[in-house]
Design a protein around this motif. Sequence first.
Motif, short mmCIF file in Angstrom:
data_model
loop_
_atom_site.label_atom_id
_atom_site.label_comp_id
_atom_site.label_asym_id
_atom_site.label_seq_id
_atom_site.Cartn_x
_atom_site.Cartn_y
_atom_site.Cartn_z
N ALA A 1 0.83 -1.21 0.00
CA ALA A 1 0.00 0.00 0.00
C ALA A 1 0.86 1.25 0.00
O ALA A 1 0.58 2.22 -0.73
N LYS A 2 1.91 1.24 0.82
CA LYS A 2 2.79 2.41 0.86
C LYS A 2 3.53 2.60 -0.46
O LYS A 2 3.64 3.71 -0.98
N LEU A 3 4.04 1.51 -1.01
CA LEU A 3 4.76 1.59 -2.28
C LEU A 3 3.86 2.16 -3.37
O LEU A 3 4.24 3.10 -4.08
N SER B 1 11.86 3.38 2.58
CA SER B 1 11.88 3.86 1.19
C SER B 1 11.12 2.91 0.26
O SER B 1 10.83 1.76 0.62
N SER B 2 10.84 3.39 -0.95
CA SER B 2 10.16 2.54 -1.93
C SER B 2 10.97 1.27 -2.21
O SER B 2 10.40 0.19 -2.41
N GLU B 3 12.30 1.40 -2.19
CA GLU B 3 13.14 0.23 -2.43
C GLU B 3 12.97 -0.82 -1.33
O GLU B 3 12.91 -2.03 -1.61
N ILE B 4 12.87 -0.35 -0.09
CA ILE B 4 12.65 -1.28 1.03
C ILE B 4 11.28 -1.93 0.91
O ILE B 4 11.11 -3.13 1.20
N MET B 5 10.27 -1.16 0.49
CA MET B 5 8.94 -1.74 0.31
C MET B 5 8.97 -2.84 -0.75
O MET B 5 8.31 -3.88 -0.61
N LYS B 6 9.74 -2.64 -1.81
CA LYS B 6 9.87 -3.66 -2.86
C LYS B 6 10.54 -4.92 -2.31
O LYS B 6 10.17 -6.05 -2.68
#
Length: 381
Positions: free
Chosen positions: A320-322, A367-372
């Motif tokens: 959801a955050k990403l 970060s978006s990278e961590i969400m991925k």
Amino acid sequence: MAVAFDTSDRAIYTREHHDFRDRVRRFLTEEVLVEYPDWIDRGQPSRRFWERAGEIGLLGIGIPEEYGGLPNSDFRHSAVVTEEIQRLGLAIGGLRVQTDICVPYLLHHGSEAQRRHWLPRLASGQVVVALALSEPGAGSDVKSMRTRAMRDGDHYVVNGSKTFISNGSIAGLVILAAKTDPAAGRNGVTLMLVEPSTAGFETGRKLDKLGLRAQDLAELSFTDMRVPVANVLGEVNAGFDYLTSNLAAERLSIAVNSQAAAASALAWTVEALAGTRPSQDVKFTLADCAVQVAAGQAFIDQAMGKLVAGALTGADAAGAKLYSTELQGRIVRKCLGLHSAGTAYRASSRIGQAHLDGRVSRIYGGSSEIMKVIVSQHLGL
């Protein structure tokens, strides 16, 4: 397909939430908008805001009525507040820090004495709370945390510093993360309740920011600060587990804010083009934006339903955050380009300010990278 804030057909909300929305909207439009330019100049909301927010129930969300909270409230009430704040293009993230991030630590891990002392003060706006986690050079990396709390009789002696602390300069209570067993890594972190009046506690400079200019952000430092053992929140060395226990809800809070920001940018742009004859390219761009915003809203409402039901997973929240924070970036950028340059790039421009405010959403809370990484692990990859 509505692009404005028509929430009547969203099944996630009940009549009670719609009534609460009306109350929040009146407060923001009749009281907050008048003060907001001063908040930007000062870099923080006024004391009056916190007191009034407490009076009308915004700060009591999720707190049981016995502690002065808003009766029968849950995360959906917080989402209503966030959506109404973003509808006006305001930056009052410190409110979400209090209700969505800090209060759950006291509710779920505080002693009964701690809850009875602090929760009524937080719900009323008498006290503002901050979470002191991030450090210079370490961010929120718990392994690299350098703030130490060493046991000395009935106290812990704390030395260290924190940075990027939301509500840091106005807080009357700080939930401080410190290493009580440095050799244990993340398993040696303890949370403590600290009042800024404690000897050795120093509030440093308020940090200037590219966006979110009305939001308080400060540095804190501690020099031989003595904190009573009774101020430990929960169990000693259990701080890392506590910090991660509410992480899904914290990330969903960011996601709700980003989704609302994207919807606002679209609504403002459609409003700005009213009465004009936009080109087909502009129409197609806005049509694409509208579909993406609608899809994002369905995603967020589903996640909110899971959270309220106690079924939201870390992967759900990460997804959801990403999606919503990246959506915010795309929609605001596209809408910014559709406004006239003479208005969009002025300091008073809502869409211009939304562009500045929104970038950090893809960084904080993971970060978006961590969400991925989280989502890909959930896929077994």
